[in-house]
Every structure is written in structure tokens, then in C-alpha cells.
Scaffold this motif. Structure first.
Motif, PDB file in Angstrom:
ATOM      1  N   UNK A 274       0.858  -1.274  -0.086  1.00  9.38           N
ATOM      2  CA  UNK A 274       0.117   0.029   0.091  1.00  9.38           C
ATOM      3  C   UNK A 274       0.978   1.237   0.038  1.00  9.38           C
ATOM      4  N   UNK A 275       0.494   2.206  -1.045  1.00  2.19           N
ATOM      5  CA  UNK A 275       1.154   3.471  -0.820  1.00  2.19           C
ATOM      6  C   UNK A 275       1.097   4.469   0.492  1.00  2.19           C
ATOM      7  N   UNK A 276       1.686   5.367   0.532  1.00  2.00           N
ATOM      8  CA  UNK A 276       1.609   6.265   1.681  1.00  2.00           C
ATOM      9  C   UNK A 276       0.448   7.032   1.584  1.00  2.00           C
ATOM     10  N   UNK A 290      10.943  11.002  10.996  1.00  2.00           N
ATOM     11  CA  UNK A 290      10.025   9.837  10.903  1.00  2.00           C
ATOM     12  C   UNK A 290      10.665   8.702  11.362  1.00  2.00           C
ATOM     13  N   UNK A 291      11.865   8.719  11.078  1.00  2.00           N
ATOM     14  CA  UNK A 291      12.976   7.606  11.462  1.00  2.00           C
ATOM     15  C   UNK A 291      12.414   6.182  10.650  1.00  2.00           C
ATOM     16  N   UNK A 292      12.066   5.113  11.231  1.00  2.00           N
ATOM     17  CA  UNK A 292      12.037   4.061  10.722  1.00  2.00           C
ATOM     18  C   UNK A 292      10.349   4.013  10.473  1.00  2.00           C
ATOM     19  N   UNK A 293       9.638   4.992  10.762  1.00  2.00           N
ATOM     20  CA  UNK A 293       8.057   5.085  10.346  1.00  2.00           C
ATOM     21  C   UNK A 293       8.019   5.717   8.941  1.00  2.00           C
ATOM     22  N   UNK A 294       8.959   6.163   8.390  1.00  2.00           N
ATOM     23  CA  UNK A 294       9.104   6.615   7.166  1.00  2.00           C
ATOM     24  C   UNK A 294       8.431   5.528   6.188  1.00  2.00           C
ATOM     25  N   UNK A 295       7.433   6.105   5.307  1.00  2.00           N
ATOM     26  CA  UNK A 295       6.839   4.935   4.401  1.00  2.00           C
ATOM     27  C   UNK A 295       8.049   4.210   3.565  1.00  2.00           C
ATOM     28  N   UNK A 296       8.772   4.982   3.023  1.00  2.00           N
ATOM     29  CA  UNK A 296       9.741   4.374   2.056  1.00  2.00           C
ATOM     30  C   UNK A 296      10.618   3.216   2.742  1.00  2.00           C
ATOM     31  N   UNK A 297      11.003   3.548   4.067  1.00  2.00           N
ATOM     32  CA  UNK A 297      11.848   2.458   4.698  1.00  2.00           C
ATOM     33  C   UNK A 297      10.786   1.266   5.123  1.00  2.00           C
TER      34      UNK A 297
END
Lengths: 542, 542
Positions: A274-276, A290-297
Motif C-alpha cells: 500500500x502506498x503512503x 519519521x525514522x523507521x516510520x518513514x513509508x519508504x523505509x
């Protein structure tokens, strides 16, 4: 189900410590804590559980310790560095498990080399005792191999003489391709069970230096300090990789952005990304917040975890349908944001991680079909995922317009293991086309995508369901072995690099050898290892 | 014992005709003349006997018909071009035979491409009927594929869907690497048993042109004439390849310059090449007068024949000792003579043939040790043969001086399949060294050869016998499968070319698949082909 998530606080077999720019990874395998019952992890031998921790450490060092420039890998045991993969574990494992185990440990070794190549890290193998088989292969993945010269410790690849199989984690290829050991010396080395001690090992380029035990620790510390001083300054503060904590049932693994649906009866899995839900961050600084909550990561970590589970826990699954759900323009914006911030250490790491995950996808021994429907968001790195698939089906229905979108990441930031972009690999016949598409980018509907050669089939709304269903049924009727060999051949056209040689060529030989009675039959060398009986070989050479 | 010698006068399955610059090779397989009893060669399907004739034709066209610029390969049957390798033959063959059969047919296809690349020949596949599996792979080895458009004829690779194995003769690699067919289209093509007819085949780059049946013959003739007109003039008169007529016993095959001693009980063979007894010819003209009696050509043809027999008729042989006997200065003089006359068509063909034979040696699935003793003559192309070996043992005894000599041929005229010279492959760690050695050449005694890294071990007279004996015994004790995989990995470091990908990667996958129950088990697809039962698969993907 296999749990691929762990954390240094929970490591059973490794100790990770960081002091300034130098990290130390000490292997201290707990003999009585194997990944599954039935064998003991003697002499720092390893199994999947040990390698999952190592893979985690490699990953976390990049994200959580960007200040680290040198990683020293060594052993906490006396007189033994690492005895390699546990033989009892191997000889009692199924063929698919053995193959996937070797592949996973290969991925980990390649991720070490990726950190060395792209993240300003130098890896030193401080081989403070005998290092055999996979133990020496772990050292081979490092930049610098230092062996203790104590009249006893040696490096060795005893698989051929003792087990009748190949070193399973790229050892032969790294010997001649990476370390450029002379092929006849490599031949001698790989057939002598006891291997080479310090003096000869240095002469033959098997190690980079040796020191007596009394001076060993200091020499390693000096090399680490020297390497750290030579590498560019790194002052960044890390980003914690928070747990993924998927919900796991036999039919579904649910992550925040990824769902893996498993239909074992049909041998079909569906992987949905699912996309952001928001616009990309305003700046690199905001992304780091955002750290590891960044969608890309997060989405890539989830995808990566799902791929590992597909390999180990879903053996009967023959075909994976790749789907996406989301706002395609938003995915493209996120993707281009990632591409635009290559000078930010964190976003660069996210991009490198995306590249590694896509390479894990390229290397799946499952058929992959991308299904592109209305509401999907195959843009940027998600389009790369579609291009990694064996085929792409896209609905061509004017009343339900569907798009794909090429982003800036497709121009060379997410290379395959052979060094090509997925567009280059697709358009080998017309090299200018890949370059032009990557430069011009753009959003294409089904007609345009089909015309551009980016999708395989574009059925209209009348044919869509039948076409996709028939393609799935047909694929699932074919021999799984023949498909694996076919896909490995068609996915990697063009040049070869060391990684692709290891995966494509060495793995194929290893797969063959693993299935042969000379290795795994009742009287095979791997089967009989450690027992009093000598193996019996069918001597016919092929 | 398999007889690899034949002659157009004795062909059973092919008709070779030459008219001016255009040769035509018509496949007309005699159904009732299989290579061994037990199957019928229906529908222009082929077996080893058919391919031995094709290999002979390719060879003779180069030596006996240097005037030929275009070779048209077509079928004498109506509606069928070639059905590929005979399935009944494959499904009833042993694993080693299947592997060696695929390797031999690969060698033949590569020799077609070698003729096209280096001998001013253009190969046209006039596909005048359906061409499936190995039939289409034969077309893929040609430069130009013309398919009849009759609403029925198709090209196909039905191995994966029908037989559960891979196309065995480089088909998948040539699809994506040579013809650069898009990988997803190649995926569809390779899983659809019926293949593609003219229109789609052209769209997908599977063929270069199609014509209706009524215009087919003329169109092919026109293309042949056009290609002949475009290629440089060739007016030379050919040289007949006279029979080798070796004396064959179970223990020994004796040729004029080569002897193969076979010790089946020990699983050890000794291949001895004798140097020439005269000085090299005074001129290229004089060399041509000698024709196929020229030592350089005759010795290589004998070596090549011996290698083929070793593959097919000496399955239990695990190790081949390579020896030479003769005047080393004379061999060097012959070798340099060959190198110096690259502008003479005949000597160029001899050199190209030497290169192909050495590549056949590189690709042996046997361990190879060169034994360099007093009286040996490892110079020029014979030194290249030693460098192709896994190890070289050279006696280091001042009282019996022994030499090796680097000639002009080692500088790039005898490339390996990956494009490297054997010196480059040996000294990957020091690229300048190979170039320097090839430039400076020279004759080296054991000390110098060892110092230069050209030999593996140089025992003195006290150790010689024991060292060599122990090395032989040790080698012969190891798993033959593991050795094959190890040698394939260590012999071909560095870059990959299409040939090396076919041999190293595709063959490995094919070997694996051939051993799997899904193909060759009692319910495997290959085993059950043509029978009413459906194959039963173990669905676990690996």
C-alpha cells in the motif's frame, strides 16, 4: 513461521559493541541454542538463527550507527573463529531449505559488501582462530582478512574434500573473482581439508596479513584505527529500526503497508503493497524525524520480511502476484523525494535498502506476476518491483483508467545484481530507450505502457479476468524446477557481476550437487560426515 | 566407442551442397537410423549421430570450402524444420550422457557462431516448417532466421511446459542475450508449448523475417545472394580434412601425434601430445601443401577427437594427465609460425580451430593436471593446454633441465570462452603481468616458471614421484560432482560472455533439473512424455 526480526538486546550468538567509529561483532555461538532441535552448534558453527542475527547487525549498523566506519568481525571463542555452516543441520535439512539457507547467507554476505561499497564502512575479519568453510566465506565478504599466526590456526574450504559439496556462500567465486587468487592455487586450497596456515595463506592472497597471537589484538586495533582515520568523517546520529510486528496467521501476514496472502492449496500468494497516506516529508530532516516510520523505509522492510518468509515458510507457493494499492501520484512524489536526497545519509541508506530489497525480489525462486489494476500505484520503486516480475498484466479499460509511472529512481539508483537498471535489462535490444525513458519519466496509461514495452499483456475489461486467471492456472501447472532454471536464465540477461555469478552460477552448481546421491544419498559424503563409514561415490563424471 | 569422424559422402541425416559462395545444409533425418537402438528419429528430431554430422559439416565448410560466404540451413521434410532433440532418446539416457549430449550440441552451435564471427560466413536458418526446442535453438545459432508464414509453422521452446526441463542447447540465453528478446516476452514464449507463428515471432524478435510458402524459397535465395554480395570476396581453394583413423582399444587410442591411455580401474587417463618432427613450413603456401597433415592442424584434430571420446566413452575417468613429448624449440617455432600467418586464410582457420579445441579442453568435466617432465614440449598452444589445466606439476631437477615456453599465440589469439587469454585469467590480480609475459615471451626452467606463477608445484627429483602420485590419488578420492562444480567455478573467473553463460550457468541449471524427480523420476515430465499419464510434481520451489 520463521521470525526474521531480532535486536542486539536479544542476540543469542553475537555481541555487538560500538566504540566511536569502530564497531566489533563478536561471534559467540551458543551451542545449545540451534534454530531447530536436532543438532548442537559446536565450534562457532552457524545455522539460520545465527545468520538472522548477523543480517540484523549489518542492517542496524547502517541505520542506527552511521558514525561507524570500521566493523571488526571476530570470535569470542578461543582457537576457533568459525567452523562454518553446521554440517549436522545441513545433512538433516530438506533440499529447499538447504538452497534457501545458502541464499539467505549469501544475501547477508552481499549486504556486508554493499555496506563497504556504499556506506563508508570497512570490514575487517580478525580471524583469531581456525576459520573453515562458511567461516572463511564470512571473512571473504570482508575487505581485510587478518589471520592469527600461532602455528595452528588456518583458513580452509573443506567442503569438497570432506563433504562432497561446494562452499555454499560464494566462497569459490570470491576466491578467484574478488581476491583474485590464482586459479591453480585456489584449486589446491579448495581440495585440502586442512587449508592454509598464516604464511602460505598470505602468499596465496587468501588473507591480507598475519600476526602472532601476542600481537594480534593490537595489530587489529591498529588496522581498525588506521582505516577509521583514512575514511571520511561520519558524525551523524542514527535512526532506530523499530519492530515490524506483523500479524501472522497461516493464510495471511499483515504489516502496516504490506499484506501477504497465502493460498497454499492453490500454491498462490498475493503480495500487496500500500502506498503512503500523506505527502512526502518537507525535507530530509523531516524524513529523519519519521525514522523507521518513514513509508519508504517501513514498506521496504516489510516487503523484505515478507520475501524471506515466502522463501522459508511457503515452499509450495509457486507464483506470487504483486499488487499495489494507493495514490500513484503520491507514490511518485515519495519516490522522487528519495531520489532527490541522495546526499542525506539517512535517505541514501533508505535508497540502498530499497535496492537490496528489489534484488532479493529479483532472486526469488518463485514466479512473479505484477497485476496492475485501477487503484494501483506502480510508480518509482514500486514500478521497479513490477519490472522485476516475470510478467506484468495491466487492465486496459477506458472507463477505469489505470497508470504506471516512471520516477527518478529508475535511472540507475536501484541497480540489479549485474549492474544494469531494470529498464536497461528490459530493453537490451535498444539501449537508448532505457536511458530515454529514465530521463523523460512520465505517467503512462495501459495503451501507452504497452506501446512502450513496459507491460506484457494489456487485456480489456472483457478479457481481463479470464486472461489473468488462465495465466495463473497455466503457470501453476508447470514444473517448479524447470521454472526456477528458466527464470534464473531470463531475468539476468547481459553482463555478470560477482553477485550475479554467485547467485546464478555457483548456486546452480550447488543445487545440482545437493541433489546428487554422492552428496545427499544414503552413502553420500554430506550424509555420512562425522560417521565412521566412508562415502561411496558413483564415479561417473558429468 | 563413439566415432566422431564422418564425411559428407557418408552423411545419413544431412545433405551438404555448395554452389559458388552459397552452401546449403539440408536436414533430412533418417527416422530408422538412430545413434543407438531404442527410438525412432521422427520429425527431423536429432540425436548424437545427427549432431556429429552437423559438427563435421561446420568444420569442413571452413577448411574445405573457404569460398563459401553464406550457409543456408533448412529442412528436406515438408512442414517440419526440426523437432529438436529426440525425447525418447533423452528420457532413456543416463544423466552423464544427457549432460554430455547437451554440451556437444552446444559446442556445435558455438562453432557455427565462431564461423560467423571469424570466417566471413553468414548463416541463414531457412525455417520452412515448424521448429521446436533444439530445432529453434539451431536457428538461434544462425545470424538470420527466416520463418515460413503458412498459418501453421511456428518456432517454439516447449521444454518447460511439455518436458519439465530447460531447452538444453543455449536457447534461453540466446533468446535474451543474443537476440535481446524482451525478458517478459521470452518468459511467455518459453512457457507456451505451441510457440509463436510468423507475425508474432517477428514482432517479438524471435525471427528476422517471414514469407508465405509460395515466396519462401525465392526470398531465402535473395537473402543469401544479398549477404554473399555484401561479404568480402573469398576465392581460396580448400584443404581436405583427411581421416584421423586412430587405433582404438579399450586401453588406448593412438593417433599420429596424440595418444590417450585409459586406466579405467584407476579412473585415470593420460593424454600425450607429440611435437612435430620437422621444422615448420617455409611459407603459408608450403603449409597449405601439407594440408590436413600439417602438424598444427592434425595434432589439434586428434586432441579434439580424444576429448570427445573422453567425454562420451570414458565416464568413470576422473582425472586426465596432460603430457607432451618433443623438441620444445621446434614446437615454439611452429607455434610462432602459426601466429605470424594470421593473414593466410588456412593458417588462420588452423589457429581458430586450435582456439576451439582449447576451449573444449577448458570445458572438460574432468580434472586436468599437466605433467611437465624432461623431454616435454609445453610451448605455444601446448603451453596454453597446460594453462587450461587445474594444476601443473613441473620437475625441478638441475641435472635434467626442463622448460616451458610462451609463444606469440598466448597474447590473445587463443581466447577462452569468456574472452580472456589464459594468462589474463591466471593473473587477474596483476593485469599487467599477463600482457608483459605475452609480449616478452621466453623459455623458462622450473625455477623461473614457478617464480613467474606459471606452474603450481615444482618438486625436485627426490619428491617428484611421490608428490605427483599423492596428488593423483587425492584427486581421485574426491566426489566427482563436487569437483565438476568446483572446477567450473575456478576455471572461469572474471568476465562472462554468452558462451560462458551457456556453459557455466545454463548447463548447471539444466544438470540440476535433469537430476530432479520432477523431470526424470518415475512420474517426471520428461519420463512420461508421450505417455497417457500426467506428470506428478513435488511442488516445493527452491
Amino acid at each position: 513461521m520463521t521470525d526474521f526480526e531480532t535486536h542486539p538486546d536479544r542476540y543469542v550468538h553475537w555481541k555487538l559493541s560500538v566504540e566511536g567509529a569502530v564497531a566489533t561483532l563478536k561471534m559467540d555461538v551458543a551451542e545449545d541454542r540451534p534454530h531447530r532441535a536436532g543438532y548442537r552448534l559446536k565450534l562457532n558453527s552457524y545455522d539460520l538463527g545465527v545468520d538472522i542475527e548477523l543480517a540484523d547487525a549489518v542492517q542496524r549498523l547502517r541505520f542506527e550507527h552511521p558514525e561507524v566506519k570500521v566493523v571488526v568481525v571476530t570470535s569470542a571463542k578461543s582457537n576457533i573463529f568459525c567452523a562454518g555452516a553446521n554440517i549436522m543441520m545441513l545433512s538433516t535439512s530438506s533440499h529447499p531449505f538447504k538452497v534457501n539457507f545458502c541464499k539467505f547467507t549469501n544475501d547477508t554476505r552481499c549486504s556486508i559488501e554493499d555496506a563497504s561499497a556504499h556506506s563508508g564502512q570497512r570490514w575487517i575479519a580478525a580471524v583469531n582462530g581456525t576459520s573453515s568453510g562458511g567461516g572463511y566465506e564470512l571473512a571473504l565478504a570482508c575487505d581485510d582478512i587478518v589471520l592469527v599466526d600461532d602455528g595452528n590456526s588456518a583458513v580452509s574450504l573443506p567442503e569438497v574434500p570432506l563433504l562432497g559439496v561446494l562452499p555454499g556462500t560464494g566462497g569459490l567465486t570470491r576466491l578467484v573473482d574478488k581476491r583474485k587468487v590464482r586459479r591453480d592455487l585456489a584449486d589446491v586450497f579448495s581440495t585440502v581439508a586442512e587449508g592454509c596456515k598464516a604464511k602460505r595463506a598470505l602468499e596465496w592472497r587468501l588473507v591480507d596479513a598475519h600476526f602472532p597471537r601476542s600481537k594480534f589484538a593490537q595489530a587489529v586495533a591498529d588496522r581498525a584505527a588506521k582505516a577509521a582515520a583514512e575514511l571520511p568523517e561520519k558524525k551523524d546520529k542514527g535512526v532506530s529500526l523499530l519492530p515490524l510486528e506483523p500479524q501472522v496467521t497461516p493464510e495471511r501476514i499483515s504489516y502496516r503497508h504490506v499484506t501477504l496472502d497465502i493460498d497454499e492449496a492453490q500454491r498462490l500468494a498475493t503480495l500487496t503493497v500500500r502506498g503512503p497516506e500523506t505527502a512526502p516529508p518537507a525535507s530530509a530532516e523531516a524524513a529523519r524525524q519519521l525514522g523507521s516510520d518513514l513509508w519508504s523505509l517501513r514498506a521496504m522492510r516489510e516487503l523484505d520480511d515478507a520475501l524471506c518468509r515466502l522463501r522459508f515458510d511457503c515452499e509450495p507457493i509457486g507464483l506470487v502476484l504483486l499488487k499495489t494499492v494507493g495514490d500513484i501520484d503520491r507514490v511518485l512524489a515519495w519516490s522522487d523525494f528519495l531520489a532527490a536526497h541522495g546526499d542525506d545519509w539517512f535517505l541514501k541508506e533508505v535508497r540502498l535498502y530499497t535496492a537490496r530489497t528489489l534484488r532479493r525480489l529479483d532472486g526469488m525462486a518463485k514466479s512473479l506476476f505484477a497485476i496492475i489494476e485501477p487503484g494501483s500505484c506502480f510508480a518509482g520503486e514500486l514500478l521497479e518491483a513490477a519490472l522485476a516480475c516475470d510478467r506484468t498484466y495491466m487492465l486496459n479499460d477506458e472507463s477505469k483508467p489505470t497508470f504506471i509511472a516512471i520516477g527518478a529512481l529508475s535511472g540507475g539508483m536501484l541497480p540489479m545484481s549485474n549492474g544494469l537498471t531494470r529498464l536497461e535489462s528490459r530493453f537490451l535490444a535498444d539501449p537508448g530507450r532505457a536511458e530515454r525513458m529514465a530521463r523523460e519519466r512520465g505517467k503512462l496509461d495501459a495503451e501507452a505502457a504497452f506501446g512502450a514495452g513496459l507491460i506484457t499483456v494489456a487485456p480489456d475489461e472483457i478479457d481481463w479476468e479470464d486472461d489473468v486467471r488462465l495465466a495463473i492456472e497455466e503457470r501453476l501447472s508447470l514444473s517448479p524446477d524447470a521454472l526456477t532454471g528458466m527464470e534464473a536464465s531470463l531475468r539476468f540477461a547481459g553482463p555478470e557481476a560477482m553477485d550475479s555469478k554467485i547467485y546464478g552460477r555457483l548456486s546452480a552448481w550447488q543445487n545440482w550437487i545437493f541433489t546428487r546421491p554422492n552428496a545427499t544419498g544414503e552413502s553420500g559424503a554430506l550424509k555420512l560426515y562425522g560417521q565412521p563409514d566412508r562415502p561411496k561415490f558413483d564415479w561417473r563424471r558429468t
